[in-house]
Design an enzyme around this catalytic site. Sequence first.
Site, PDB file in Angstrom:
ATOM      1  N   SER A 142       0.816  -1.212   0.000  1.00 19.93           N
ATOM      2  CA  SER A 142       0.000   0.000   0.000  1.00 19.93           C
ATOM      3  C   SER A 142       0.854   1.269   0.000  1.00 19.93           C
ATOM      4  O   SER A 142       1.512   1.582  -0.984  1.00 19.93           O
ATOM      5  CB  SER A 142      -0.959  -0.047   1.193  1.00 19.93           C
ATOM      6  OG  SER A 142      -1.966   0.919   1.084  1.00 19.93           O
ATOM      7  N   ASP A 162      10.368   5.738 -10.016  1.00 20.18           N
ATOM      8  CA  ASP A 162      10.031   6.484 -11.224  1.00 20.18           C
ATOM      9  C   ASP A 162      10.856   7.762 -11.359  1.00 20.18           C
ATOM     10  O   ASP A 162      11.245   8.143 -12.470  1.00 20.18           O
ATOM     11  CB  ASP A 162       8.538   6.821 -11.226  1.00 20.18           C
ATOM     12  CG  ASP A 162       7.676   5.596 -11.492  1.00 20.18           C
ATOM     13  OD1 ASP A 162       8.191   4.622 -12.061  1.00 20.18           O
ATOM     14  OD2 ASP A 162       6.487   5.612 -11.108  1.00 20.18           O
ATOM     15  N   LYS A 171      -0.756  -4.311  -3.217  1.00 19.48           N
ATOM     16  CA  LYS A 171      -2.029  -3.769  -2.716  1.00 19.48           C
ATOM     17  C   LYS A 171      -2.152  -2.327  -3.204  1.00 19.48           C
ATOM     18  O   LYS A 171      -1.649  -1.396  -2.600  1.00 19.48           O
ATOM     19  CB  LYS A 171      -2.045  -3.838  -1.191  1.00 19.48           C
ATOM     20  CG  LYS A 171      -3.179  -3.071  -0.500  1.00 19.48           C
ATOM     21  CD  LYS A 171      -4.531  -3.688  -0.775  1.00 19.48           C
ATOM     22  CE  LYS A 171      -5.581  -3.157   0.193  1.00 19.48           C
ATOM     23  NZ  LYS A 171      -5.760  -1.689   0.157  1.00 19.48           N
TER      24      LYS A 171
END
Length: 705
Positions: free
Chosen positions: A480, A491, A505
């Site tokens: 999460s 990224d 998740k």
Amino acid sequence: MKKRFLAVIPCIALSFLFVTPVFSEQSKAPISPEDYYITLAPLPEFKQTCVSIIANLKRHHYQELTLNDELSSRIFDNYIDSLDKGRAYFTAADIAAMQRYRYILDNALAQGNLQPAFDIFNLYQHRTVERFAFMANFLSSKVDTLDFTRDETLLRDREESPWFSDKKALDDLWRRRLKNELITRRLSETDTDKVEENLLKKYTNSLNRSRQMKSRDVHRIFINTFTELYDPHTQYLPPRASEDFNIHMSLSLEGIGALLQMDNEYTKVVSLVKAGPAEKSNLLKPGDRIIGVGQENEEIVDVVGWRLDDVVQLIRGPKGTVVRLRIIPADSADSAMSKVIPITRNTVKLEDQAASSKILDIPLADGGTHRIGVVTIPAFYADFNAHQAGAPDYKSTTRDVRRLLEKLKKENIDGLVIDLRDNGGGALTEAAALTGLFIDKGPTVLVRGRRNRVESYPDPEPGIIYDGPMAVLVNRMSASASEIFAGAIKDYRRGLIVGTQTFGKGTVQSLLNLNRDNGQLKLTIAKFYRVSGASTQHRGVHPDVAFPSEYNLEETGESSLPEALPWDTIRPIRYKPYHQASFTPIVTRIKELHDKRSDASAEFTFLKGYNAYVETLRQKDRIALNEKVRKEEKEANETFFLGLENDLRVAQGEKPYKDYEAMTAARKAENEEKNDSEDKEEDDDDTLLEECAYVVSDFARLLEK
């Protein structure tokens, strides 16, 4: 090697104990299944609850499903699967007779009519009673006919197998299951003289429990069979379960700190709360199956086949008391490798989940050292009430990590590790704010709700608190909010992701109150996406530098859950990566240096060898029912694990264990010593963390060049 566990939610329940009957010679008269049959019917209030759930799913759930014949067929299959996943109770004739319900469940649900669901369950209850009676009667009068020298086997997983044609075929299956249980208990229990007596108690107790089912139990089972088709995190919580859910979300409940779910007839550990009693014990881990529960100095009750909420009730108890669990470890393919572990119940303290830091000194080839700072974050927490009240010193992950980073910078660190292993997530705003400590400005995460509306969460403050080389250490239980942070760092090319594939998740849940105090509905309302447009759902975040996994990736994580929402992508948002041209060749070189070290590392050799052997055990699809063969298999497993452990000890300059019993006794003593110690600091002997620090040191050197 240090064992680690997942931090998510503590277990829920109060102490509850079924009374086991005392048996005498007179009680061995044949048991009649008809004496235990019950017939349940839906209650009037179920209609309104059912209609309300359907309306809320249609209005709020991220995924839009149409209640039609196709969905009705899926509900039917899922319901049958939830009742008899191992295909051990119903016959092919039963399934054929129930086909009349396949395409009417949609209309029945829409009208709040649960009678078809109750008809199916009542047949299931009769079939389970017949099986339990068969086993009890067999143990009372025919157990001596079992031949433990015969070379026959039992299929481990019958989920995809055809339904048995008749009761005679089922009798043979259950005869084999009884042989397996007897062999398992003989090889794992110390008091072998009571094996048959304990099994007889188990099945007689199961018969008594089968009569204690209530209409509300059937209602919950069937409704969740329906909601699970939306996704595995959408769930109906009836009043009692709703109350328990709210309690354990506040971390105020006294228990062992474990989230459990059903896996066929077993209760499986899904995750452990960071700094909770089970995690601190170092005895329980995700994937373990609980087959027995007992209070301190009391008999362990067999819980195979029990409902989940009853198992949880038995595990929960007052703070300071001890619960004993008989478990089949996640890394054991042989159920005869079960063991009993004690865990002292306690509450989870917020301060135990606070971020902490330390420094590791990594030697360099020229004789110098790199000082690598480590910040461990057990959860993404925030005291929202204190913040709204204007408290200047309210607790939050980002505020604590900022303070730790300022301290580490004053100590002239050369690199940084953010340790998110076993961090099950928490506050979304904290994941975004924490990312902002390492980037100047820009988006941190995207959230897409129903009808494709996308919202961006930006870095809340301009500027960078730490701009040096860094890595994020993750494992399968990083979930999460942890994946949001790790995905953003990856990224932006701001640092390296080290470890294993994360949990996956990537969905957001909301809790809705149903009408007239009929419980709550937990449902998925959105999905997370990285700034690159890739979802964290299902696939998680993949590492730049991969470590051997401490968990079985196929049996843990979002991808192991039925009906999990798929991975997908959306349009990326504009952001500016760091280290653009130099990053790829640097990562390639870092992986080469890591591979060289891991190949020469006794600890990594141990972990790789352990994983490879356990995987070969998992590939076996049949269990031997020849007791001599099973004993030889058990001894072979013990010999392998003893040899693997001793190879590691010799490489570390320690004396090897004499035998397997000495090894298990030493481990038990070590765990008891840790539990009794007032010093709860983390062990320094953490091979994976140390190697991650070496990776960051390599990163720092290559960036300097």
